[in-house]
Motif scaffolding. Structure first.
Motif, PDB file in Angstrom:
ATOM      1  N   UNK A 210     -55.809 -27.533 -16.976  1.00  0.00           N
ATOM      2  CA  UNK A 210     -56.722 -27.390 -18.109  1.00  0.00           C
ATOM      3  C   UNK A 210     -56.004 -27.604 -19.432  1.00  0.00           C
ATOM      4  N   UNK A 211     -56.734 -28.177 -20.368  1.00  0.00           N
ATOM      5  CA  UNK A 211     -56.240 -28.322 -21.732  1.00  0.00           C
ATOM      6  C   UNK A 211     -56.426 -26.984 -22.447  1.00  0.00           C
ATOM      7  N   UNK A 212     -55.498 -26.663 -23.338  1.00  0.00           N
ATOM      8  CA  UNK A 212     -55.572 -25.410 -24.085  1.00  0.00           C
ATOM      9  C   UNK A 212     -56.009 -25.716 -25.515  1.00  0.00           C
ATOM     10  N   UNK A 213     -57.200 -25.241 -25.871  1.00  0.00           N
ATOM     11  CA  UNK A 213     -57.707 -25.367 -27.244  1.00  0.00           C
ATOM     12  C   UNK A 213     -57.349 -24.071 -27.955  1.00  0.00           C
ATOM     13  N   UNK A 214     -56.197 -24.054 -28.609  1.00  0.00           N
ATOM     14  CA  UNK A 214     -55.657 -22.820 -29.173  1.00  0.00           C
ATOM     15  C   UNK A 214     -56.087 -22.583 -30.619  1.00  0.00           C
ATOM     16  N   UNK A 215     -56.042 -23.616 -31.456  1.00  0.00           N
ATOM     17  CA  UNK A 215     -56.328 -23.424 -32.885  1.00  0.00           C
ATOM     18  C   UNK A 215     -57.840 -23.426 -33.132  1.00  0.00           C
ATOM     19  N   UNK A 216     -58.232 -22.927 -34.303  1.00  0.00           N
ATOM     20  CA  UNK A 216     -59.655 -22.943 -34.664  1.00  0.00           C
ATOM     21  C   UNK A 216     -60.215 -24.364 -34.631  1.00  0.00           C
ATOM     22  N   UNK A 217     -59.457 -25.325 -35.159  1.00  0.00           N
ATOM     23  CA  UNK A 217     -59.929 -26.718 -35.183  1.00  0.00           C
ATOM     24  C   UNK A 217     -60.071 -27.274 -33.764  1.00  0.00           C
ATOM     25  N   UNK A 218     -59.099 -26.998 -32.901  1.00  0.00           N
ATOM     26  CA  UNK A 218     -59.177 -27.465 -31.516  1.00  0.00           C
ATOM     27  C   UNK A 218     -60.364 -26.834 -30.802  1.00  0.00           C
ATOM     28  N   UNK A 219     -60.592 -25.553 -31.060  1.00  0.00           N
ATOM     29  CA  UNK A 219     -61.713 -24.872 -30.411  1.00  0.00           C
ATOM     30  C   UNK A 219     -63.048 -25.386 -30.933  1.00  0.00           C
ATOM     31  N   UNK A 220     -63.118 -25.679 -32.225  1.00  0.00           N
ATOM     32  CA  UNK A 220     -64.364 -26.212 -32.787  1.00  0.00           C
ATOM     33  C   UNK A 220     -64.691 -27.568 -32.168  1.00  0.00           C
ATOM     34  N   UNK A 221     -63.687 -28.383 -31.912  1.00  0.00           N
ATOM     35  CA  UNK A 221     -63.898 -29.718 -31.338  1.00  0.00           C
ATOM     36  C   UNK A 221     -64.169 -29.637 -29.836  1.00  0.00           C
ATOM     37  N   UNK A 222     -63.402 -28.811 -29.137  1.00  0.00           N
ATOM     38  CA  UNK A 222     -63.623 -28.594 -27.708  1.00  0.00           C
ATOM     39  C   UNK A 222     -63.781 -29.866 -26.908  1.00  0.00           C
ATOM     40  N   UNK A 223     -64.813 -29.910 -26.076  1.00  0.00           N
ATOM     41  CA  UNK A 223     -65.057 -31.043 -25.173  1.00  0.00           C
ATOM     42  C   UNK A 223     -66.044 -32.059 -25.759  1.00  0.00           C
ATOM     43  N   UNK A 224     -66.280 -31.984 -27.049  1.00  0.00           N
ATOM     44  CA  UNK A 224     -67.227 -32.904 -27.684  1.00  0.00           C
ATOM     45  C   UNK A 224     -66.842 -34.362 -27.459  1.00  0.00           C
ATOM     46  N   UNK A 225     -67.853 -35.183 -27.310  1.00  0.00           N
ATOM     47  CA  UNK A 225     -67.758 -36.642 -27.263  1.00  0.00           C
ATOM     48  C   UNK A 225     -67.128 -37.198 -25.981  1.00  0.00           C
ATOM     49  N   UNK A 226     -66.855 -36.360 -25.005  1.00  0.00           N
ATOM     50  CA  UNK A 226     -66.323 -36.871 -23.739  1.00  0.00           C
ATOM     51  C   UNK A 226     -67.479 -37.353 -22.872  1.00  0.00           C
ATOM     52  N   UNK A 227     -67.236 -38.432 -22.168  1.00  0.00           N
ATOM     53  CA  UNK A 227     -68.283 -39.001 -21.318  1.00  0.00           C
ATOM     54  C   UNK A 227     -68.029 -38.725 -19.839  1.00  0.00           C
ATOM     55  N   UNK A 228     -66.874 -38.177 -19.512  1.00  0.00           N
ATOM     56  CA  UNK A 228     -66.551 -37.846 -18.119  1.00  0.00           C
ATOM     57  C   UNK A 228     -65.412 -36.842 -18.088  1.00  0.00           C
ATOM     58  N   UNK A 229     -65.255 -36.209 -16.931  1.00  0.00           N
ATOM     59  CA  UNK A 229     -64.130 -35.296 -16.680  1.00  0.00           C
ATOM     60  C   UNK A 229     -63.527 -35.650 -15.334  1.00  0.00           C
ATOM     61  N   UNK A 230     -62.217 -35.631 -15.272  1.00  0.00           N
ATOM     62  CA  UNK A 230     -61.544 -35.841 -13.991  1.00  0.00           C
ATOM     63  C   UNK A 230     -61.756 -34.595 -13.123  1.00  0.00           C
ATOM     64  N   UNK A 231     -61.736 -34.758 -11.800  1.00  0.00           N
ATOM     65  CA  UNK A 231     -61.868 -33.585 -10.926  1.00  0.00           C
ATOM     66  C   UNK A 231     -60.747 -32.581 -11.186  1.00  0.00           C
ATOM     67  N   UNK A 232     -61.067 -31.305 -11.020  1.00  0.00           N
ATOM     68  CA  UNK A 232     -60.090 -30.209 -11.136  1.00  0.00           C
ATOM     69  C   UNK A 232     -59.436 -30.128 -12.509  1.00  0.00           C
TER      70      UNK A 232
END
Length: 169
Positions: A67-89
């Motif tokens: 998993x990716x770690x969204x640690x900062x406020x900016x990273x958390x605000x952006x999160x998984x936005x704009x992704x069109x797919x996720x790799x398994x696991x």
């Protein structure tokens, strides 16, 4: 100077001042474009986050993820936005220190996600399954949480995750 000549001189002066300002601004170093700074407004998925191993003990089994770690406020605000797919696991974890109630929405999220709200004891407090992409509906924790884990929509059901299951990262 006649009135008309004074107005023309005044207009010429304003034009010259505007031109000088434009030249001065053009000489300044260009700011980085929004997409280069990871801006949400850029409409691009964020990249470069730290990736850590994570396990969920559910259904009598251990399920491993990166998993990716969204640690900062900016990273958390952006999160998984704009992704069109996720790799398994894979997924994204949002640590919250100190633990606090959490609420998310999916306004700029293009894929369905499962949100696992994790208490300070490392146990799942509640799960929101298959959050609707592009929705502004508030998705909330059942009390204070130390982290929120986002996985691909349907993943929590696939592994049999439920409140009380242990999450470690």
């Amino acid at each position: 100077m006649t009135g008309r000549a004074a107005r023309s001189a005044s207009s010429l002066r304003r034009w010259a001042e505007t031109a000088a300002l434009a030249l001065a601004l053009a000489a300044l170093p260009a700011a980085a474009p929004a997409y280069a700074t990871g801006s949400i407004a850029a409409g691009r998925p964020q990249t470069g986050l730290k990736i850590v191993p994570l396990t969920i003990e559910a259904g009598g089994k251990r399920h491993a993820y990166k998993v990716e770690v969204a640690r900062t406020d900016a990273q958390q605000a952006h999160g998984m936005m704009f992704r069109t797919k996720m790799a398994p696991n894979t997924g994204m974890i949002f640590p919250m220190d100190p633990p606090r109630p959490a609420g998310f929405w999916m306004e700029n999220t293009l894929i369905p996600l499962d949100l696992l709200f994790i208490g300070a004891d490392g146990r799942i407090r509640n799960i929101v399954s298959n959050a609707v992409p592009k929705s502004r509906a508030s998705l909330n924790s059942a009390g204070p949480v130390a982290a929120v884990l986002e996985l691909a929509g349907g993943e929590a059901d696939r592994i049999g995750a439920k409140p009380g299951d242990k999450v470690s990262w």
